[in-house]
Design an enzyme around this catalytic site. Structure first.
Site, PDB file in Angstrom:
ATOM      1  N   CYS A   2      60.724  47.447  61.878  1.00 54.71           N
ATOM      2  CA  CYS A   2      60.779  48.892  62.090  1.00 54.71           C
ATOM      3  C   CYS A   2      60.166  49.646  60.921  1.00 54.71           C
ATOM      4  O   CYS A   2      60.228  49.215  59.776  1.00 54.71           O
ATOM      5  CB  CYS A   2      62.230  49.345  62.215  1.00 54.71           C
ATOM      6  SG  CYS A   2      63.103  48.517  63.523  1.00 54.71           S
ATOM      7  N   ARG A  27      53.302  46.817  60.488  1.00 52.83           N
ATOM      8  CA  ARG A  27      54.591  46.176  60.237  1.00 52.83           C
ATOM      9  C   ARG A  27      55.096  45.421  61.466  1.00 52.83           C
ATOM     10  O   ARG A  27      55.985  44.581  61.352  1.00 52.83           O
ATOM     11  CB  ARG A  27      55.640  47.236  59.841  1.00 52.83           C
ATOM     12  CG  ARG A  27      55.354  47.891  58.519  1.00 52.83           C
ATOM     13  CD  ARG A  27      56.240  49.099  58.319  1.00 52.83           C
ATOM     14  NE  ARG A  27      57.622  48.744  58.097  1.00 52.83           N
ATOM     15  CZ  ARG A  27      58.149  48.462  56.905  1.00 52.83           C
ATOM     16  NH1 ARG A  27      57.386  48.483  55.842  1.00 52.83           N
ATOM     17  NH2 ARG A  27      59.425  48.167  56.770  1.00 52.83           N
ATOM     18  N   TRP A  71      61.034  47.523  66.083  1.00 55.97           N
ATOM     19  CA  TRP A  71      60.872  46.097  66.370  1.00 55.97           C
ATOM     20  C   TRP A  71      62.246  45.640  66.857  1.00 55.97           C
ATOM     21  O   TRP A  71      63.202  45.591  66.082  1.00 55.97           O
ATOM     22  CB  TRP A  71      60.461  45.374  65.090  1.00 55.97           C
ATOM     23  CG  TRP A  71      60.046  43.951  65.264  1.00 55.97           C
ATOM     24  CD1 TRP A  71      58.824  43.507  65.685  1.00 55.97           C
ATOM     25  CD2 TRP A  71      60.826  42.785  64.990  1.00 55.97           C
ATOM     26  NE1 TRP A  71      58.808  42.133  65.693  1.00 55.97           N
ATOM     27  CE2 TRP A  71      60.012  41.665  65.275  1.00 55.97           C
ATOM     28  CE3 TRP A  71      62.131  42.565  64.542  1.00 55.97           C
ATOM     29  CZ2 TRP A  71      60.461  40.361  65.123  1.00 55.97           C
ATOM     30  CZ3 TRP A  71      62.578  41.263  64.388  1.00 55.97           C
ATOM     31  CH2 TRP A  71      61.742  40.173  64.687  1.00 55.97           C
ATOM     32  N   ASN A  97      65.782  51.896  59.823  1.00 56.72           N
ATOM     33  CA  ASN A  97      65.198  50.565  59.670  1.00 56.72           C
ATOM     34  C   ASN A  97      66.249  49.685  59.015  1.00 56.72           C
ATOM     35  O   ASN A  97      66.791  50.064  57.974  1.00 56.72           O
ATOM     36  CB  ASN A  97      63.941  50.679  58.782  1.00 56.72           C
ATOM     37  CG  ASN A  97      63.411  49.333  58.343  1.00 56.72           C
ATOM     38  OD1 ASN A  97      63.686  48.313  58.963  1.00 56.72           O
ATOM     39  ND2 ASN A  97      62.648  49.316  57.270  1.00 56.72           N
ATOM     40  N   GLY A  98      66.553  48.545  59.630  1.00 54.97           N
ATOM     41  CA  GLY A  98      67.580  47.654  59.080  1.00 54.97           C
ATOM     42  C   GLY A  98      68.529  47.235  60.187  1.00 54.97           C
ATOM     43  O   GLY A  98      68.238  47.445  61.371  1.00 54.97           O
ATOM     44  N   GLU A 467      49.168  25.944  55.783  1.00 53.59           N
ATOM     45  CA  GLU A 467      48.726  27.341  55.860  1.00 53.59           C
ATOM     46  C   GLU A 467      47.664  27.521  56.964  1.00 53.59           C
ATOM     47  O   GLU A 467      47.688  28.491  57.720  1.00 53.59           O
ATOM     48  CB  GLU A 467      48.181  27.775  54.490  1.00 53.59           C
ATOM     49  CG  GLU A 467      47.541  29.157  54.427  1.00 53.59           C
ATOM     50  CD  GLU A 467      48.454  30.298  54.874  1.00 53.59           C
ATOM     51  OE1 GLU A 467      49.666  30.090  55.033  1.00 53.59           O
ATOM     52  OE2 GLU A 467      47.925  31.400  55.109  1.00 53.59           O
ATOM     53  N   LYS A 471      48.179  29.941  60.119  1.00 56.51           N
ATOM     54  CA  LYS A 471      47.269  31.067  60.376  1.00 56.51           C
ATOM     55  C   LYS A 471      46.758  31.043  61.804  1.00 56.51           C
ATOM     56  O   LYS A 471      46.767  32.044  62.495  1.00 56.51           O
ATOM     57  CB  LYS A 471      46.114  30.988  59.371  1.00 56.51           C
ATOM     58  CG  LYS A 471      45.515  32.285  59.046  1.00 56.51           C
ATOM     59  CD  LYS A 471      46.172  32.996  57.871  1.00 56.51           C
ATOM     60  CE  LYS A 471      47.672  33.110  57.969  1.00 56.51           C
ATOM     61  NZ  LYS A 471      48.343  33.551  56.797  1.00 56.51           N
ATOM     62  N   GLU A 474      49.616  31.761  64.448  1.00 63.48           N
ATOM     63  CA  GLU A 474      50.180  33.111  64.557  1.00 63.48           C
ATOM     64  C   GLU A 474      49.216  34.105  65.207  1.00 63.48           C
ATOM     65  O   GLU A 474      49.656  35.024  65.880  1.00 63.48           O
ATOM     66  CB  GLU A 474      50.729  33.632  63.228  1.00 63.48           C
ATOM     67  CG  GLU A 474      49.723  33.988  62.169  1.00 63.48           C
ATOM     68  CD  GLU A 474      50.373  34.600  60.917  1.00 63.48           C
ATOM     69  OE1 GLU A 474      49.838  34.383  59.835  1.00 63.48           O
ATOM     70  OE2 GLU A 474      51.396  35.295  61.031  1.00 63.48           O
ATOM     71  N   HIS A 490      53.623   8.140  60.825  1.00 62.39           N
ATOM     72  CA  HIS A 490      55.085   8.025  60.863  1.00 62.39           C
ATOM     73  C   HIS A 490      55.680   8.829  62.020  1.00 62.39           C
ATOM     74  O   HIS A 490      56.874   9.130  62.006  1.00 62.39           O
ATOM     75  CB  HIS A 490      55.678   8.475  59.525  1.00 62.39           C
ATOM     76  CG  HIS A 490      55.250   7.612  58.381  1.00 62.39           C
ATOM     77  ND1 HIS A 490      55.661   6.306  58.227  1.00 62.39           N
ATOM     78  CD2 HIS A 490      54.388   7.851  57.365  1.00 62.39           C
ATOM     79  CE1 HIS A 490      55.102   5.782  57.159  1.00 62.39           C
ATOM     80  NE2 HIS A 490      54.314   6.703  56.608  1.00 62.39           N
ATOM     81  N   LYS A 589      54.882  42.325  59.928  1.00 61.81           N
ATOM     82  CA  LYS A 589      54.279  42.073  58.617  1.00 61.81           C
ATOM     83  C   LYS A 589      55.353  41.825  57.573  1.00 61.81           C
ATOM     84  O   LYS A 589      55.261  40.923  56.765  1.00 61.81           O
ATOM     85  CB  LYS A 589      53.423  43.282  58.230  1.00 61.81           C
ATOM     86  CG  LYS A 589      52.763  43.186  56.861  1.00 61.81           C
ATOM     87  CD  LYS A 589      51.673  42.145  56.880  1.00 61.81           C
ATOM     88  CE  LYS A 589      50.984  41.971  55.550  1.00 61.81           C
ATOM     89  NZ  LYS A 589      50.196  40.720  55.521  1.00 61.81           N
TER      90      LYS A 589
HETATM   91  O1  M6R Z   1      55.908  39.483  52.293  1.00 62.95           O
HETATM   92  P1  M6R Z   1      56.193  38.007  52.170  1.00 62.95           P
HETATM   93  O2  M6R Z   1      55.142  37.277  51.400  1.00 62.95           O
HETATM   94  O3  M6R Z   1      57.568  37.736  51.606  1.00 62.95           O
HETATM   95  O4  M6R Z   1      56.179  37.476  53.654  1.00 62.95           O
HETATM   96  C1  M6R Z   1      56.488  36.145  53.958  1.00 62.95           C
HETATM   97  C2  M6R Z   1      56.087  35.786  55.359  1.00 62.95           C
HETATM   98  O5  M6R Z   1      56.769  36.574  56.290  1.00 62.95           O
HETATM   99  C3  M6R Z   1      54.587  35.945  55.589  1.00 62.95           C
HETATM  100  O6  M6R Z   1      53.848  35.207  54.665  1.00 62.95           O
HETATM  101  C4  M6R Z   1      54.200  35.472  57.012  1.00 62.95           C
HETATM  102  O7  M6R Z   1      54.389  34.106  57.119  1.00 62.95           O
HETATM  103  C5  M6R Z   1      52.756  35.857  57.340  1.00 62.95           C
HETATM  104  N1  M6R Z   1      52.703  36.546  58.594  1.00 62.95           N
HETATM  105  C6  M6R Z   1      51.839  34.703  57.458  1.00 62.95           C
HETATM  106  O8  M6R Z   1      50.530  35.096  57.741  1.00 62.95           O
END
Ligand code: M6R
Length: 594
Positions: A2, A27, A71, A97-98, A467, A471, A474, A490, A589
């Site tokens: 949010c 966000r 959200w 927000n929260g 990573e 990427k 997502e 394994h 985000k």
């Molecule tokens: O703001 P942060 O680095 O703490 O966020 C951590 C994760 O939420 C963030 O890296 C997330 O995995 C990304 N969407 C990956 O691209």
């Protein structure tokens, strides 16, 4: 997650709120709404994007208002559940927000007292509580409401009879932008940049009472003086600048991000943290804590610290540490977080601090909650990152970590010198990868037709395999898994078939021969292989279906070039699949709930 905005000034507030909400879209959200104060409070909400809200909203006049991107957590993303929420009389409106964890008890209490609820949200208890305590003064009513709330919140409240807005925060971010004849609040900096670069970061437990000309902050009923920070981000930093997506713009910014990180780097500088930070105290060592992409930077750092400094490091997911009964016995911790607002990270930090652990935060956002909780903070030089997928912030984290390590006495001085010169050349190496974009895009087109992918790496590139897989999954919604290459046999081997391509990161170090063996094993199961190989590698190409060449860096700094390549691979795969790259479904985000 949010996002909240609020405006008090002398201009029509509706377009300002809508523009501000668009700046918070990154966000992640699934519905949005605004409330504008004129003679009464006019509210409009809708599901989906802010654009939809903009098209469907009647034109409200008024110079005070609040807005929200939601959200969904408590209740589906419907119009009724969207914010702002109001009290029974419609004289108060709140955005939040929260998460209010005791909302169920509060709701029952309020229903018993005659309050009527419309939504399934936790938030709706807030306007009803404020209504309960309201006796003509919004500040007092909010002050009395806050101690009743458990959980996290950043709220903005307006009332029909008052020409001001009241904001408060506990655990969720809130920034107040100080303009001329106008003040604007938001969950983050981007919406404020159009109006001002002078901001006040509200801290937990503080309340802000905002008119167009004044901002008063109080805590525990007493007015306090807050320092004003000057933000160095520019409006252009939060625009797409001709790129189709923020993600592509942010990938292309990386040579500069690296340049910025090394511009003032002097290997003889006094280290940010002294020798005692790295030492083992009473059996307690060094912990790295993070989530998601930042966690992968932690895996690279673990490898580099252990190899270069011979210091054992534990890397943990903050989302695990925060729920463990046992506090990890760490004397010192490095916390990696782009946003500085990830709830799992913040909860873990509080837990570690209570156990006397000293914390160095590496974050991209000045004034963020993580920076305020940490003993020391190192800021990454990435600038605002708006695409949900972290790209430049990851590279900026790696740069800060390398610099931090290379300022310390290391085991092998020759290697240290080599790495320093590698990092100085890194902006050019990064540019070389971007110059190879069309070939990487061709490889991505090939991968985009598949439903399952494996990414494999070894040593310092194990975290990069994770990573790369994160990427692409997502943003392209292709199911992808990252593995330490030696682990395939394994278990994961059972899934290998001719329609499971494997992306292999091949490094010229002690892992090279083992990786070639792994590739041969994969090929015998008929899986297509795309390999990331150095320019001077002429063996691997004989074994695989496609290659992407990366510059000849030392293996210790190769995560940078490999990651940028995998970011482009993910971006184009998502583009070929027609995905909404900057706003992947279900993701936010900044993950401000645990
Ligand atoms: O703001 P942060 O680095 O703490 O966020 C951590 C994760 O939420 C963030 O890296 C997330 O995995 C990304 N969407 C990956 O691209």
């Amino acid at each position: 997650m949010c996002g909240i905005v609020g405006y008090v000034g002398n201009k029509p507030t509706q377009p300002i709120l809508l523009r501000a909400l668009k700046k918070l879209e990154y966000r992640g959200y699934d519905s949005a709404g605004i409330a504008v104060l004129d003679r009464g409070i006019s509210i409009h909400k809708d599901t989906g994007r802010v654009e939809i809200l903009e098209r469907s909203a009647p034109m409200f006049s008024g110079v005070i208002g609040i807005g929200h991107t939601r959200w969904a957590t408590h209740g589906e993303p419907t119009k009724v559940n969207a914010h702002p929420h109001v009290d029974c009389t419609g004289k108060l409106a709140v955005v939040h927000n929260g998460v209010i964890t005791n909302y169920q008890q509060l709701k029952e209490e309020l229903i018993r007292e005659g309050h009527k609820f419309l939504s399934e949200t936790d938030t709706e208890v807030i306007p009803h509580l404020i209504e309960k305590y309201y006796a003509g003064d919004l500040e007092t009513a909010v002050t009395e409401t806050l101690p009743r709330l458990k959980g996290s919140y950043a709220i903005a409240v307006i009332a029909k009879t008052e020409n001001r807005m009241v904001v408060a925060k506990n655990g969720s971010p809130l920034v107040i932008g100080l303009g001329t004849n106008e003040n604007i609040v938001a969950s983050d900096i981007p919406p404020l940049l159009e109006y001002t670069n002078r901001v006040i970061y509200l801290d937990d437990g503080e309340i802000g009472i905002i008119t167009k000309d004044t901002v008063k902050i109080s805590k525990s009923g007493r007015e306090i003086t807050k320092s004003i920070s000057v933000v160095d981000w520019k409006i252009d930093d939060v625009e797409k600048g001709g790129y189709d997506h923020f993600m592509l713009k942010e990938i292309h910014e990386q040579p500069n991000v690296i340049r910025k990180a090394i511009i003032n780097y002097d290997p003889s500088l006094t280290p940010m943290v002294g020798g005692d930070f790295w030492g083992n105290k009473g059996g307690k060592g060094l912990l790295i804590l993070a989530c998601g992409t930042s966690y992968h930077a932690g895996l690279v750092a673990k490898y580099a610290i252990e190899e270069l400094m011979d210091i054992p490091v534990l890397v943990e997911f903050a989302s695990e540490v925060n729920h463990r009964e046992r506090v990890i016995p760490a004397a010192n911790a490095i916390v990696l977080t782009q946003s500085g607002e990830t709830a799992d990270v913040l909860v873990s930090m509080k837990k570690l601090k209570a156990a006397n652990c000293s914390i160095l935060a590496i974050t991209n956002v000045r004034g963020s909650s993580a920076s305020r909780l940490a003993n020391k903070t190192l800021y990454t030089q990435a600038g605002p990152e708006l695409s949900v997928a972290a790209t430049k912030s990851f590279i900026a984290q790696l740069m800060e970590l390398y610099k931090l390590i290379l300022l310390q006495p290391v085991v092998n001085e020759g290697l240290r010198q080599q790495l320093i010169s590698d990092l100085r050349l890194m902006p050019n190496y990064a540019q070389q990868i971007l110059d190879n974009e069309s070939h990487i895009s061709d490889c991505a087109m090939y991968l985009s037709q598949y439903s399952n992918l494996f990414y494999i790496g070894r040593g310092i590139n194990y975290g990069i395999a994770l990573e790369g897989a994160l990427k692409i999954k997502e943003i392209s919604y292709i199911h992808a898994e990252g593995f330490a290459a030696g682990e395939l046999k394994h278990g994961p081997f059972a899934l290998l078939q001719k329609d499971t391509p494997v992306v292999a990161i091949v490094n010229q170090d002690s892992t090279y021969d083992a990786m070639l063996t792994n590739i041969k094993e994969v090929k015998s199961r008929k899986s297509p292989v795309i390999a990331l190989i150095r320019e001077d590698d002429h063996e691997t190409e004989k074994l695989v279906d496609m290659i992407i060449r990366v510059p000849n860096t030392h293996s210790m700094s190769s995560p940078i070039v490999n990651t940028i390549t995998l970011q482009l691979l993910a971006y184009y795969a998502a583009k070929y699949r027609g995905c909404p790259i900057d706003f992947p479904r279900n993701l936010a985000k900044s993950v401000t709930v645990e």
